[in-house]
Scaffold this active site. Structure first.
Site, PDB file in Angstrom:
ATOM      1  N   LYS A  36       0.791  -1.195  -0.091  1.00 29.97           N
ATOM      2  CA  LYS A  36      -0.022  -0.047   0.024  1.00 29.97           C
ATOM      3  C   LYS A  36       0.760   1.197  -0.025  1.00 29.97           C
ATOM      4  CE  LYS A  36      -4.047  -2.250   0.342  1.00 29.97           C
ATOM      5  NZ  LYS A  36      -3.379  -3.717   0.105  1.00 29.97           N
TER       6      LYS A  36
HETATM    7  C1  PLP Z   1      -9.620  -4.510  -0.761  1.00 28.75           C
HETATM    8  C2  PLP Z   1      -8.838  -5.036   0.321  1.00 28.75           C
HETATM    9  N1  PLP Z   1      -9.314  -5.348   1.473  1.00 28.75           N
HETATM   10  C3  PLP Z   1      -8.499  -6.018   2.386  1.00 28.75           C
HETATM   11  C4  PLP Z   1      -7.285  -6.253   2.502  1.00 28.75           C
HETATM   12  C5  PLP Z   1      -6.597  -6.901   3.513  1.00 28.75           C
HETATM   13  O1  PLP Z   1      -5.583  -6.342   4.151  1.00 28.75           O
HETATM   14  P1  PLP Z   1      -4.206  -6.855   4.822  1.00 28.75           P
HETATM   15  O2  PLP Z   1      -3.452  -7.327   3.723  1.00 28.75           O
HETATM   16  O3  PLP Z   1      -3.664  -5.802   5.235  1.00 28.75           O
HETATM   17  O4  PLP Z   1      -4.883  -7.851   5.568  1.00 28.75           O
HETATM   18  C6  PLP Z   1      -6.706  -5.882   1.121  1.00 28.75           C
HETATM   19  C7  PLP Z   1      -5.211  -6.018   1.015  1.00 28.75           C
HETATM   20  O5  PLP Z   1      -4.615  -6.001   0.117  1.00 28.75           O
HETATM   21  C8  PLP Z   1      -7.480  -5.445   0.254  1.00 28.75           C
HETATM   22  O6  PLP Z   1      -6.872  -4.950  -0.874  1.00 28.75           O
END
Ligand code: PLP
Length: 406
Positions: free
Chosen positions: A218
């Site tokens: 990110k």
């Molecule tokens: C749309 C979306 N929701 C949730 C997540 C989950 O985040 P994390 O990878 O920090 O668990 C992501 C991760 O890339 C995502 O793209």
């Protein structure tokens, strides 16, 4: 593809010496040129090492590694301000953030969500014990279509879980209206929406709760991490308790909780990343402008729009859509061609979550229920997008797409 040839100013080889170590285009057979090293779709934003070590020394001095320490406190305050939200809780990743949000919102029964998202979104619904119900998306914003949401509401519906996909905001007013009208909770997955502002308002001000991801891929990251923003102090307290096992005091546990804490090392990375965010955003805005300039007029290519209500872009992703008839190649064919030239794009979000083995038998997963999402998943791709991508490379990538033989 001769017009994709790029010449590095300080390289005497003009790009044609195979031993040259600049990552610029080299001749391959009949004048087809390619990058010698793969151009990745993203790269983590890495702050200078002294910015990390300085904070590590602080952490070692304090002998405090996790459980809401000093770095955690500083980062939480800084991000509350940066994101312009009333309350913010840091968590160990975006998925756990969604789970904690689901728990404190008592997300049960049916949860209406989008299939055009990362797997974490419907997985979070399933992990809280609810059932995802997929609704179709809007063809421009690629976010949940409020009309499709309303049509999917049943007496079992408790929650709408909408995603600001690629940093494009959902129709926050229409969804708020629906949630109020049908007495539903409104949870936003803002994993792609760090820094996004709509009508001069931080995106985390909409809905009951907004979840962020601070994964290494990110724009803003803590290697792994996440956060929940909410408007009510009472909800914030529930989140804070839930992320710490729901421990209320040394001898009292107030209910079911989880370990969702972000540790001091992650917070230190986040603070160092925050210091270089403005530069990174500037670079990304420049790359987005290059992509828009070169690709904006190419028949059959739609670039990610900046919606009129957006007053501050998120700049986390840059997506395009390829309309096969008009462009002359399918998205899959373009993806494969670019790969041959060492440009690695992502077929985001393909396949749709509704086609995953664990969800494909749900009644809402039928492609007839999701015509727009099904089409968009076959057309959409994310382009390389990170500040360290040189302008010339962004121009070359966009020119390759414009001039791809077809
Ligand atoms: C749309 C979306 N929701 C949730 C997540 C989950 O985040 P994390 O990878 O920090 O668990 C992501 C991760 O890339 C995502 O793209």
């Amino acid at each position: 593809m001769s017009n994709t040839k790029k010449i590095a100013g300080d390289c005497p080889s003009l790009g044609d010496d195979p031993k040259c170590r600049h990552n610029h285009l080299h001749t391959q057979g009949e004048g087809v040129r390619t990058f010698p090293q793969p151009i990745l779709v993203t790269r983590p934003l890495l702050p200078p090492i002294p910015a990390i070590t300085r904070r590590m020394e602080d952490i070692w001095g304090a002998q405090w590694l996790t459980n809401m320490g000093k770095q955690h406190g500083i980062l939480e305050a800084a991000l509350t301000q940066h994101l312009r939200v009333p309350h913010l809780s840091l968590l160990c990743n975006g998925t756990i953030a969604l789970l904690v949000a689901g728990k404190v919102l008592d997300m049960q029964g049916e949860v209406i969500t989008t299939p055009f998202t990362f797997a974490a979104t419907p997985h979070a619904v399933n992990w809280t014990g609810a059932e995802p119900v997929f609704a179709d998306i809007d063809p421009v914003t690629l976010t949940l279509d409020p009309k499709a949401v309303e049509a999917a509401i049943t007496p079992r519906t408790t929650t709408i879980l909408a995603v600001h996909v690629f940093g494009m905001p959902c129709d926050v007013h229409a969804l708020a209206h629906l949630a109020a009208k049908h007495n539903l909770r409104l949870l936003y997955d803002g994993a792609h929406a760090f820094g996004l502002e709509v009508e001069h308002t931080g995106i985390g001000n909409f809905g009951d709760i907004t979840a962020y991801s601070f994964h290494a891929t990110k724009l803003f990251h803590t290697a792994e991490g996440g956060a929940l923003a909410c408007g009510s102090a009472e909800m914030h307290t529930r989140i804070e308790r839930c992320k710490n096992f729901n421990i209320l005091s040394e001898e009292t546990v107030g209910g079911v909780g989880i370990n969702g804490k972000l540790n001091e090392l992650q917070a230190a990375v986040g603070l160092a990343v925050l210091e270089i965010m403005d530069d990174e955003r500037e670079r990304r805005a420049r790359i987005a402008a290059i992509y828009r300039e070169v690709l904006g007029q190419v028949p059959g290519v739609t670039v990610q729009p900046v919606l009129p209500q957006v007053t501050r872009e998120s700049l986390q992703y840059f997506s395009i859509r390829i309309h096969e008839q008009e462009y002359g190649l399918s998205r899959n064919a373009l993806h494969a061609e670019l790969k041959k030239h060492n440009v690695l794009t992502r077929k985001y979000f393909y396949p749709l979550c509704s086609t995953f083995e664990c969800y494909k038998k749900l009644p809402s997963s039928r492609p007839e229920n999701l015509p727009v999402a099904t089409r968009v998943a076959a057309e959409c791709m994310a382009l390389p997008f990170y500040g360290a991508l040189p302008d010339e490379d962004a121009t070359t990538i966009a020119s390759m797409i414009r001039d791809m033989p077809r």
